[in-house]
Design an enzyme around this catalytic site. Sequence first.
Site, PDB file in Angstrom:
ATOM      1  N   PHE A  20      -3.566  -0.778  -9.979  1.00 13.58           N
ATOM      2  CA  PHE A  20      -3.851  -0.121  -8.705  1.00 13.58           C
ATOM      3  C   PHE A  20      -5.347   0.237  -8.658  1.00 13.58           C
ATOM      4  CE2 PHE A  20      -3.786   3.553  -5.824  1.00 13.58           C
ATOM      5  CZ  PHE A  20      -2.953   3.098  -4.812  1.00 13.58           C
TER       6      PHE A  20
ATOM      7  N   ASP B 154       0.200   5.606 -16.141  1.00 17.26           N
ATOM      8  CA  ASP B 154       0.319   5.918 -14.715  1.00 17.26           C
ATOM      9  C   ASP B 154       1.783   5.679 -14.329  1.00 17.26           C
ATOM     10  OD1 ASP B 154       0.431   5.772 -11.923  1.00 17.26           O
ATOM     11  OD2 ASP B 154      -1.647   5.082 -11.766  1.00 17.26           O
TER      12      ASP B 154
ATOM     13  N   TYR C  19       4.740  11.949  -3.963  1.00 13.58           N
ATOM     14  CA  TYR C  19       5.080  11.625  -2.558  1.00 13.58           C
ATOM     15  C   TYR C  19       5.812  10.300  -2.415  1.00 13.58           C
ATOM     16  CZ  TYR C  19       0.538   9.306  -3.121  1.00 13.58           C
ATOM     17  OH  TYR C  19      -0.508   8.558  -3.600  1.00 13.58           O
ATOM     18  N   LYS C  20       5.971   9.559  -3.537  1.00 13.82           N
ATOM     19  CA  LYS C  20       6.721   8.300  -3.468  1.00 13.82           C
ATOM     20  C   LYS C  20       8.191   8.621  -3.701  1.00 13.82           C
ATOM     21  CE  LYS C  20       2.620   5.628  -4.426  1.00 13.82           C
ATOM     22  NZ  LYS C  20       1.663   5.134  -5.425  1.00 13.82           N
TER      23      LYS C  20
ATOM     24  N   ARG D 256       6.697  -5.419   0.482  1.00 15.97           N
ATOM     25  CA  ARG D 256       7.403  -4.720  -0.590  1.00 15.97           C
ATOM     26  C   ARG D 256       8.570  -3.987   0.045  1.00 15.97           C
ATOM     27  NH1 ARG D 256       3.199  -1.104  -3.884  1.00 15.97           N
ATOM     28  NH2 ARG D 256       3.033  -0.201  -1.801  1.00 15.97           N
TER      29      ARG D 256
HETATM   30  C1  LIG Z   1       0.244   5.329  -5.311  1.00 13.73           C
HETATM   31  C2  LIG Z   1      -0.540   5.140  -6.554  1.00 13.73           C
HETATM   32  C3  LIG Z   1      -1.637   5.960  -6.850  1.00 13.73           C
HETATM   33  C4  LIG Z   1      -2.091   6.953  -5.831  1.00 13.73           C
HETATM   34  O1  LIG Z   1      -3.155   7.768  -6.210  1.00 13.73           O
HETATM   35  P1  LIG Z   1      -3.501   9.011  -5.277  1.00 13.73           P
HETATM   36  O2  LIG Z   1      -4.670   9.635  -5.897  1.00 13.73           O
HETATM   37  O3  LIG Z   1      -2.286   9.889  -5.232  1.00 13.73           O
HETATM   38  O4  LIG Z   1      -3.801   8.495  -3.906  1.00 13.73           O
HETATM   39  C5  LIG Z   1      -2.268   5.787  -8.075  1.00 13.73           C
HETATM   40  N1  LIG Z   1      -1.840   4.858  -8.962  1.00 13.73           N
HETATM   41  C6  LIG Z   1      -0.793   4.036  -8.692  1.00 13.73           C
HETATM   42  C7  LIG Z   1      -0.348   3.019  -9.687  1.00 13.73           C
HETATM   43  C8  LIG Z   1      -0.121   4.153  -7.479  1.00 13.73           C
HETATM   44  O5  LIG Z   1       0.897   3.346  -7.199  1.00 13.73           O
END
Ligand SMILES: *Cc1c(COP(=O)(O)O)cnc(C)c1O
Length: 430
Positions: free
Chosen positions: A143, A225, A250-251, A399
Amino acid sequence: MTHSRPSDTPSSGTDTSVHLEERARRLDADDPLAAFRDAFEPAPEVLSYLDGNSLGRPTRDAANRLRDFTADQWGGRLIRGWDEGWFEKPLTVGDRVGRAALGAEPGQTFIGESTTVVLYKLIHAALDARPDRTEIIADSANFPTDRYLVQGIADARGLTVRWLDPVHDADSGVTGVLPAQVEKAATAQTALVLLSHIDYRTGYIADLPAITDIAHRAGALVVWDLCHSVGALPLTLDEWDVDFAAGCTYKYLNGGPGSPAFGYVAARHIPSATQPIRGWMGVANAFEMGPAYEPHPGIRRFVSGTPSVLAMVPLEAMLDQVEAAGMEAVRGKSVALTDFVVELSDALLAPLGVTLGSPRDAAVRGGHVTIHHELCEAALPLLWERGIIPDFRRPNGLRLGPSPLSTGFAEVYAGVAGIRDALLDAGAGE
Ligand SMILES: *Cc1c(COP(=O)(O)O)cnc(C)c1O
Protein backbone atom coordinates in the site's frame (compact mmCIF):
# COMPACT_ATOMS: atom_id res chain seq x y z
CA MET A 1 -29.07 -0.43 -22.13
CA THR A 2 -30.72 -2.33 -24.92
CA HIS A 3 -28.43 -5.33 -24.88
CA SER A 4 -30.07 -8.69 -24.70
CA ARG A 5 -28.74 -10.47 -21.65
CA PRO A 6 -28.24 -14.19 -21.19
CA SER A 7 -30.96 -14.11 -18.53
CA ASP A 8 -33.48 -12.56 -20.96
CA THR A 9 -33.55 -15.67 -23.06
CA PRO A 10 -34.40 -19.22 -22.04
CA SER A 11 -30.89 -20.65 -21.86
CA SER A 12 -28.67 -22.43 -19.41
CA GLY A 13 -27.81 -18.93 -18.14
CA THR A 14 -31.29 -18.71 -16.63
CA ASP A 15 -30.95 -22.08 -14.93
CA THR A 16 -27.60 -21.03 -13.52
CA SER A 17 -29.01 -17.76 -12.17
CA VAL A 18 -32.05 -19.40 -10.60
CA HIS A 19 -29.87 -22.09 -9.08
CA LEU A 20 -27.42 -19.56 -7.65
CA GLU A 21 -30.16 -17.30 -6.33
CA GLU A 22 -31.69 -20.30 -4.59
CA ARG A 23 -28.28 -21.23 -3.16
CA ALA A 24 -27.91 -17.69 -1.80
CA ARG A 25 -31.26 -18.06 -0.02
CA ARG A 26 -30.19 -21.36 1.51
CA LEU A 27 -26.81 -19.99 2.62
CA ASP A 28 -28.62 -17.10 4.32
CA ALA A 29 -31.05 -19.49 6.02
CA ASP A 30 -28.16 -21.61 7.33
CA ASP A 31 -25.97 -18.66 8.37
CA PRO A 32 -25.38 -18.77 12.14
CA LEU A 33 -24.43 -15.06 12.08
CA ALA A 34 -27.41 -13.90 10.00
CA ALA A 35 -28.98 -12.00 12.92
CA PHE A 36 -25.95 -9.71 13.16
CA ARG A 37 -27.04 -7.99 9.94
CA ASP A 38 -29.79 -6.27 11.94
CA ALA A 39 -27.13 -4.62 14.08
CA PHE A 40 -26.19 -2.32 11.17
CA GLU A 41 -27.80 0.88 9.97
CA PRO A 42 -30.07 0.07 7.03
CA ALA A 43 -29.41 1.84 3.71
CA PRO A 44 -32.61 1.36 1.70
CA GLU A 45 -31.20 2.54 -1.64
CA VAL A 46 -28.17 0.22 -1.38
CA LEU A 47 -28.89 -3.13 -3.00
CA SER A 48 -25.45 -4.62 -2.39
CA TYR A 49 -22.56 -3.16 -0.39
CA LEU A 50 -19.31 -4.90 -1.28
CA ASP A 51 -16.77 -2.37 -0.03
CA GLY A 52 -16.40 -3.38 3.60
CA ASN A 53 -12.68 -3.67 2.90
CA SER A 54 -12.48 0.12 2.48
CA LEU A 55 -15.19 1.44 4.78
CA GLY A 56 -17.33 -0.72 7.05
CA ARG A 57 -21.00 0.19 7.51
CA PRO A 58 -22.14 1.91 10.72
CA THR A 59 -23.73 -0.14 13.45
CA ARG A 60 -27.17 1.08 14.52
CA ASP A 61 -25.62 1.72 17.91
CA ALA A 62 -23.05 4.10 16.44
CA ALA A 63 -25.50 6.98 15.96
CA ASN A 64 -27.21 6.41 19.34
CA ARG A 65 -23.93 6.28 21.16
CA LEU A 66 -22.55 9.36 19.46
CA ARG A 67 -25.72 11.24 20.40
CA ASP A 68 -25.66 9.94 23.99
CA PHE A 69 -21.96 10.65 24.34
CA THR A 70 -22.44 14.18 23.08
CA ALA A 71 -25.38 14.87 25.39
CA ASP A 72 -24.37 13.00 28.56
CA GLN A 73 -20.59 12.85 28.56
CA TRP A 74 -19.32 15.74 26.50
CA GLY A 75 -22.34 17.94 27.31
CA GLY A 76 -22.98 16.72 30.86
CA ARG A 77 -19.57 15.91 32.28
CA LEU A 78 -17.64 18.50 30.28
CA ILE A 79 -13.97 18.75 31.28
CA ARG A 80 -14.53 16.28 34.16
CA GLY A 81 -14.80 13.56 31.48
CA TRP A 82 -11.00 13.43 31.17
CA ASP A 83 -10.79 12.10 34.74
CA GLU A 84 -13.72 9.77 34.18
CA GLY A 85 -12.37 7.57 31.40
CA TRP A 86 -11.50 9.72 28.40
CA PHE A 87 -7.81 9.97 29.26
CA GLU A 88 -7.60 6.18 29.50
CA LYS A 89 -9.54 5.51 26.30
CA PRO A 90 -6.54 5.00 23.98
CA LEU A 91 -5.52 2.15 26.29
CA THR A 92 -8.90 0.73 27.37
CA VAL A 93 -10.22 0.65 23.81
CA GLY A 94 -6.79 -0.59 22.67
CA ASP A 95 -7.03 -3.49 25.11
CA ARG A 96 -10.50 -4.32 23.79
CA VAL A 97 -9.21 -4.42 20.21
CA GLY A 98 -6.29 -6.53 21.44
CA ARG A 99 -8.49 -9.07 23.18
CA ALA A 100 -11.30 -9.24 20.61
CA ALA A 101 -9.28 -9.15 17.40
CA LEU A 102 -5.50 -9.34 17.85
CA GLY A 103 -4.80 -12.16 20.29
CA ALA A 104 -2.96 -9.64 22.47
CA GLU A 105 -2.79 -9.60 26.26
CA PRO A 106 -3.69 -6.22 27.79
CA GLY A 107 -1.14 -3.42 28.00
CA GLN A 108 0.28 -3.80 24.48
CA THR A 109 -2.27 -2.06 22.26
CA PHE A 110 -3.04 1.65 21.95
CA ILE A 111 -5.39 3.69 19.81
CA GLY A 112 -3.42 6.40 18.06
CA GLU A 113 -3.78 8.56 14.98
CA SER A 114 -4.15 7.45 11.34
CA THR A 115 -2.52 4.15 10.37
CA THR A 116 0.13 6.18 8.57
CA VAL A 117 1.16 8.05 11.71
CA VAL A 118 1.02 4.93 13.90
CA LEU A 119 3.21 3.05 11.39
CA TYR A 120 5.63 6.00 11.39
CA LYS A 121 5.98 5.67 15.16
CA LEU A 122 6.40 1.89 15.08
CA ILE A 123 8.95 1.86 12.24
CA HIS A 124 11.07 4.37 14.16
CA ALA A 125 10.68 2.35 17.36
CA ALA A 126 11.84 -0.82 15.61
CA LEU A 127 14.83 0.93 14.01
CA ASP A 128 15.80 2.52 17.33
CA ALA A 129 15.86 -1.00 18.79
CA ARG A 130 18.36 -2.13 16.10
CA PRO A 131 20.65 0.91 15.97
CA ASP A 132 23.67 -0.85 14.43
CA ARG A 133 21.85 -2.26 11.42
CA THR A 134 21.40 -0.48 8.10
CA GLU A 135 18.69 -2.23 6.06
CA ILE A 136 14.91 -2.48 5.89
CA ILE A 137 13.12 -5.21 3.94
CA ALA A 138 9.82 -4.07 2.40
CA ASP A 139 7.30 -5.03 -0.31
CA SER A 140 7.64 -2.97 -3.52
CA ALA A 141 3.89 -3.39 -4.14
CA ASN A 142 2.68 -2.61 -0.64
CA PHE A 143 0.00 0.00 0.00
CA PRO A 144 1.41 3.44 -0.92
CA THR A 145 1.55 4.81 2.61
CA ASP A 146 3.78 1.93 3.74
CA ARG A 147 6.17 2.43 0.81
CA TYR A 148 6.33 6.20 1.14
CA LEU A 149 6.89 6.01 4.89
CA VAL A 150 9.62 3.42 4.77
CA GLN A 151 11.53 5.23 2.00
CA GLY A 152 11.18 8.57 3.78
CA ILE A 153 12.39 7.15 7.08
CA ALA A 154 15.26 5.31 5.39
CA ASP A 155 16.32 8.54 3.65
CA ALA A 156 16.18 10.51 6.90
CA ARG A 157 18.19 7.90 8.80
CA GLY A 158 20.63 7.00 6.04
CA LEU A 159 19.38 3.41 5.70
CA THR A 160 18.83 1.20 2.65
CA VAL A 161 15.49 -0.34 1.69
CA ARG A 162 15.70 -3.81 0.15
CA TRP A 163 12.52 -3.88 -1.94
CA LEU A 164 11.04 -7.33 -2.60
CA ASP A 165 8.81 -7.75 -5.67
CA PRO A 166 5.86 -9.98 -4.82
CA VAL A 167 5.68 -13.33 -6.59
CA HIS A 168 2.75 -13.58 -8.98
CA ASP A 169 1.12 -16.83 -10.03
CA ALA A 170 -1.80 -16.23 -12.39
CA ASP A 171 -3.25 -19.74 -12.04
CA SER A 172 -3.61 -19.79 -8.28
CA GLY A 173 -4.19 -16.03 -7.97
CA VAL A 174 -1.42 -15.84 -5.39
CA THR A 175 0.40 -12.49 -5.40
CA GLY A 176 2.55 -11.74 -2.43
CA VAL A 177 5.89 -11.81 -0.71
CA LEU A 178 6.86 -15.38 0.20
CA PRO A 179 8.97 -16.52 3.18
CA ALA A 180 11.75 -17.75 0.86
CA GLN A 181 12.19 -14.21 -0.51
CA VAL A 182 12.57 -12.78 2.98
CA GLU A 183 14.94 -15.61 3.89
CA LYS A 184 17.13 -14.71 0.94
CA ALA A 185 17.12 -10.98 1.62
CA ALA A 186 17.62 -11.08 5.39
CA THR A 187 21.18 -10.54 6.59
CA ALA A 188 23.02 -9.40 9.69
CA GLN A 189 22.36 -5.86 8.41
CA THR A 190 18.57 -6.23 8.43
CA ALA A 191 17.01 -4.09 11.13
CA LEU A 192 13.38 -4.42 10.15
CA VAL A 193 10.95 -6.33 7.93
CA LEU A 194 7.81 -4.29 7.13
CA LEU A 195 5.01 -6.10 5.31
CA SER A 196 1.23 -6.21 5.06
CA HIS A 197 -0.40 -9.35 6.42
CA ILE A 198 -3.06 -9.26 3.70
CA ASP A 199 -2.27 -7.78 0.29
CA TYR A 200 -4.63 -4.84 -0.26
CA ARG A 201 -4.96 -5.60 -3.96
CA THR A 202 -5.27 -9.37 -4.22
CA GLY A 203 -6.31 -10.37 -0.70
CA TYR A 204 -3.41 -12.84 -0.45
CA ILE A 205 -2.56 -13.75 3.16
CA ALA A 206 1.18 -13.67 3.78
CA ASP A 207 2.72 -16.39 5.93
CA LEU A 208 3.05 -14.10 8.94
CA PRO A 209 4.37 -16.66 11.45
CA ALA A 210 7.02 -18.01 9.06
CA ILE A 211 8.22 -14.56 7.97
CA THR A 212 8.31 -13.32 11.56
CA ASP A 213 10.40 -16.34 12.49
CA ILE A 214 12.82 -15.75 9.59
CA ALA A 215 13.25 -12.10 10.57
CA HIS A 216 13.93 -13.04 14.18
CA ARG A 217 16.48 -15.66 13.21
CA ALA A 218 18.33 -12.92 11.32
CA GLY A 219 18.19 -10.76 14.44
CA ALA A 220 15.70 -8.34 12.84
CA LEU A 221 12.32 -7.07 14.05
CA VAL A 222 8.95 -7.09 12.25
CA VAL A 223 6.30 -4.44 11.78
CA TRP A 224 3.09 -5.93 10.36
CA ASP A 225 0.43 -3.79 8.68
CA LEU A 226 -2.88 -5.44 9.64
CA CYS A 227 -5.26 -3.05 7.87
CA HIS A 228 -6.96 -5.80 5.85
CA SER A 229 -6.76 -8.54 8.48
CA VAL A 230 -8.09 -6.97 11.66
CA GLY A 231 -11.77 -7.86 12.00
CA ALA A 232 -11.61 -10.18 8.99
CA LEU A 233 -9.76 -13.13 10.48
CA PRO A 234 -8.51 -14.15 13.93
CA LEU A 235 -5.02 -12.97 14.83
CA THR A 236 -2.73 -14.29 17.56
CA LEU A 237 0.01 -11.67 17.72
CA ASP A 238 1.33 -12.74 21.13
CA GLU A 239 1.56 -16.38 20.08
CA TRP A 240 3.22 -15.46 16.77
CA ASP A 241 5.87 -13.45 18.61
CA VAL A 242 5.12 -10.32 16.54
CA ASP A 243 7.15 -7.27 17.58
CA PHE A 244 5.05 -4.38 16.26
CA ALA A 245 1.78 -4.12 14.33
CA ALA A 246 -0.69 -1.45 13.24
CA GLY A 247 -4.05 -1.41 11.51
CA CYS A 248 -7.14 0.53 10.51
CA THR A 249 -10.35 0.59 12.48
CA TYR A 250 -12.58 1.93 9.67
CA LYS A 251 -12.40 -1.15 7.42
CA TYR A 252 -13.52 -4.42 9.08
CA LEU A 253 -13.87 -2.76 12.50
CA ASN A 254 -16.54 -0.33 11.23
CA GLY A 255 -15.23 2.64 13.24
CA GLY A 256 -16.35 5.17 10.62
CA PRO A 257 -14.47 7.44 8.19
CA GLY A 258 -11.18 8.49 9.75
CA SER A 259 -11.58 6.47 12.94
CA PRO A 260 -8.15 6.23 14.60
CA ALA A 261 -5.78 3.30 14.05
CA PHE A 262 -4.39 0.92 16.67
CA GLY A 263 -0.79 0.06 17.33
CA TYR A 264 0.55 -3.09 19.01
CA VAL A 265 3.94 -3.30 20.74
CA ALA A 266 4.98 -6.62 22.29
CA ALA A 267 5.37 -6.32 26.06
CA ARG A 268 9.06 -7.31 25.87
CA HIS A 269 9.85 -4.20 23.80
CA ILE A 270 7.81 -1.60 25.70
CA PRO A 271 10.16 -0.72 28.60
CA SER A 272 12.96 0.32 26.23
CA ALA A 273 10.84 1.45 23.27
CA THR A 274 11.21 4.96 21.88
CA GLN A 275 8.96 6.78 19.45
CA PRO A 276 9.48 10.00 17.52
CA ILE A 277 6.33 11.97 18.38
CA ARG A 278 7.01 12.77 22.01
CA GLY A 279 3.89 14.41 23.33
CA TRP A 280 2.60 15.42 26.72
CA MET A 281 0.05 12.57 26.83
CA GLY A 282 2.75 9.89 26.56
CA VAL A 283 4.62 10.70 29.74
CA ALA A 284 4.49 9.11 33.17
CA ASN A 285 2.35 11.89 34.65
CA ALA A 286 0.75 14.08 32.01
CA PHE A 287 -0.89 16.53 34.38
CA GLU A 288 2.34 17.40 36.15
CA MET A 289 3.34 19.33 33.04
CA GLY A 290 6.96 18.46 33.82
CA PRO A 291 10.04 20.16 32.38
CA ALA A 292 11.31 17.20 30.33
CA TYR A 293 9.86 14.24 28.48
CA GLU A 294 9.84 11.18 30.73
CA PRO A 295 8.15 8.37 28.79
CA HIS A 296 5.41 6.47 30.58
CA PRO A 297 6.68 3.00 31.62
CA GLY A 298 3.84 1.28 29.75
CA ILE A 299 2.24 1.34 26.30
CA ARG A 300 1.03 4.90 27.00
CA ARG A 301 4.45 6.08 25.81
CA PHE A 302 3.11 5.53 22.26
CA VAL A 303 0.31 8.05 22.83
CA SER A 304 1.31 11.54 21.71
CA GLY A 305 -1.40 14.18 22.08
CA THR A 306 -5.07 14.38 23.02
CA PRO A 307 -6.78 11.20 21.84
CA SER A 308 -9.74 11.15 19.42
CA VAL A 309 -12.26 10.21 22.10
CA LEU A 310 -15.34 11.01 20.02
CA ALA A 311 -14.02 9.06 17.04
CA MET A 312 -13.64 5.90 19.15
CA VAL A 313 -17.35 5.77 20.02
CA PRO A 314 -18.54 3.97 16.85
CA LEU A 315 -15.56 1.61 17.09
CA GLU A 316 -16.63 0.64 20.61
CA ALA A 317 -20.13 -0.12 19.29
CA MET A 318 -18.65 -2.44 16.66
CA LEU A 319 -16.40 -4.14 19.20
CA ASP A 320 -19.59 -5.21 21.03
CA GLN A 321 -20.64 -7.04 17.87
CA VAL A 322 -17.22 -8.59 17.24
CA GLU A 323 -17.00 -9.78 20.85
CA ALA A 324 -20.50 -11.29 20.63
CA ALA A 325 -19.76 -13.12 17.37
CA GLY A 326 -16.13 -14.14 18.04
CA MET A 327 -13.42 -13.85 15.40
CA GLU A 328 -13.42 -17.59 14.56
CA ALA A 329 -17.08 -17.37 13.54
CA VAL A 330 -16.46 -14.08 11.70
CA ARG A 331 -13.71 -15.77 9.65
CA GLY A 332 -16.00 -18.75 8.96
CA LYS A 333 -18.62 -16.43 7.50
CA SER A 334 -15.98 -14.44 5.62
CA VAL A 335 -14.69 -17.59 3.91
CA ALA A 336 -18.24 -18.68 3.03
CA LEU A 337 -18.93 -15.22 1.55
CA THR A 338 -15.74 -15.03 -0.53
CA ASP A 339 -16.15 -18.67 -1.66
CA PHE A 340 -19.60 -17.67 -2.89
CA VAL A 341 -18.18 -14.60 -4.67
CA VAL A 342 -15.70 -16.86 -6.49
CA GLU A 343 -18.45 -19.33 -7.39
CA LEU A 344 -20.67 -16.50 -8.71
CA SER A 345 -17.80 -14.93 -10.58
CA ASP A 346 -16.96 -18.24 -12.29
CA ALA A 347 -20.58 -18.77 -13.30
CA LEU A 348 -21.75 -15.26 -14.19
CA LEU A 349 -18.68 -13.15 -14.94
CA ALA A 350 -16.04 -15.47 -16.41
CA PRO A 351 -18.15 -15.94 -19.59
CA LEU A 352 -17.77 -12.17 -20.16
CA GLY A 353 -14.00 -12.36 -19.90
CA VAL A 354 -13.71 -11.43 -16.21
CA THR A 355 -10.63 -12.94 -14.54
CA LEU A 356 -9.99 -13.63 -10.89
CA GLY A 357 -7.20 -11.63 -9.24
CA SER A 358 -7.34 -13.32 -5.83
CA PRO A 359 -6.32 -16.75 -4.55
CA ARG A 360 -8.79 -19.56 -5.24
CA ASP A 361 -7.65 -21.29 -2.07
CA ALA A 362 -9.57 -19.76 0.85
CA ALA A 363 -6.74 -20.70 3.22
CA VAL A 364 -4.60 -17.93 1.70
CA ARG A 365 -7.42 -15.52 0.82
CA GLY A 366 -8.44 -12.66 3.11
CA GLY A 367 -11.77 -10.85 3.25
CA HIS A 368 -12.04 -9.62 -0.33
CA VAL A 369 -11.98 -10.98 -3.87
CA THR A 370 -10.52 -8.97 -6.74
CA ILE A 371 -11.78 -9.38 -10.30
CA HIS A 372 -10.47 -7.84 -13.51
CA HIS A 373 -12.16 -6.70 -16.71
CA GLU A 374 -11.25 -3.87 -19.05
CA LEU A 375 -14.77 -2.40 -18.74
CA CYS A 376 -14.87 -2.18 -14.94
CA GLU A 377 -14.37 1.57 -14.96
CA ALA A 378 -17.10 2.05 -17.57
CA ALA A 379 -19.47 -0.15 -15.55
CA LEU A 380 -18.85 1.65 -12.25
CA PRO A 381 -21.30 4.58 -12.70
CA LEU A 382 -24.00 2.10 -13.77
CA LEU A 383 -23.34 0.04 -10.64
CA TRP A 384 -23.48 3.02 -8.28
CA GLU A 385 -26.70 4.23 -9.95
CA ARG A 386 -28.21 0.79 -9.27
CA GLY A 387 -27.16 0.70 -5.62
CA ILE A 388 -24.33 -1.81 -6.11
CA ILE A 389 -21.14 -0.62 -4.46
CA PRO A 390 -17.90 -2.52 -5.09
CA ASP A 391 -14.45 -0.98 -4.77
CA PHE A 392 -12.83 0.13 -8.03
CA ARG A 393 -9.05 -0.04 -8.42
CA ARG A 394 -7.35 1.41 -11.48
CA PRO A 395 -6.85 0.31 -14.13
CA ASN A 396 -9.34 -2.54 -14.41
CA GLY A 397 -10.05 -4.11 -11.02
CA LEU A 398 -13.06 -4.41 -8.78
CA ARG A 399 -12.50 -5.51 -5.20
CA LEU A 400 -15.50 -7.24 -3.67
CA GLY A 401 -15.25 -7.11 0.11
CA PRO A 402 -18.36 -8.51 1.81
CA SER A 403 -17.98 -7.51 5.45
CA PRO A 404 -18.85 -10.70 7.38
CA LEU A 405 -21.24 -9.38 10.04
CA SER A 406 -23.15 -6.93 7.84
CA THR A 407 -23.43 -8.79 4.52
CA GLY A 408 -25.86 -11.53 3.45
CA PHE A 409 -25.48 -14.06 0.68
CA ALA A 410 -28.50 -12.76 -1.27
CA GLU A 411 -26.83 -9.34 -1.15
CA VAL A 412 -23.68 -10.87 -2.64
CA TYR A 413 -25.74 -12.56 -5.35
CA ALA A 414 -27.46 -9.27 -6.19
CA GLY A 415 -24.09 -7.54 -6.35
CA VAL A 416 -22.38 -10.02 -8.66
CA ALA A 417 -25.46 -10.40 -10.90
CA GLY A 418 -25.56 -6.59 -11.05
CA ILE A 419 -21.90 -6.48 -12.07
CA ARG A 420 -22.67 -8.91 -14.89
CA ASP A 421 -25.56 -6.72 -16.07
CA ALA A 422 -23.53 -3.51 -15.84
CA LEU A 423 -20.61 -5.07 -17.77
CA LEU A 424 -23.05 -6.20 -20.46
CA ASP A 425 -24.57 -2.72 -20.61
CA ALA A 426 -21.06 -1.26 -20.88
CA GLY A 427 -20.48 -3.47 -23.93
CA ALA A 428 -18.82 -6.58 -22.53
CA GLY A 429 -19.02 -9.79 -24.52
CA GLU A 430 -19.77 -7.99 -27.81
C1 LIG B 1 -6.20 1.23 4.25
C2 LIG B 1 -4.74 1.03 4.44
C3 LIG B 1 -3.95 1.99 5.07
C4 LIG B 1 -4.57 3.30 5.45
O1 LIG B 1 -3.74 4.20 6.11
P1 LIG B 1 -4.41 5.49 6.76
O2 LIG B 1 -3.30 6.24 7.34
O3 LIG B 1 -5.42 5.01 7.77
O4 LIG B 1 -5.10 6.25 5.68
C5 LIG B 1 -2.61 1.69 5.30
N1 LIG B 1 -2.08 0.50 4.93
C6 LIG B 1 -2.82 -0.44 4.30
C7 LIG B 1 -2.21 -1.74 3.89
C8 LIG B 1 -4.17 -0.20 4.03
O5 LIG B 1 -4.90 -1.12 3.40
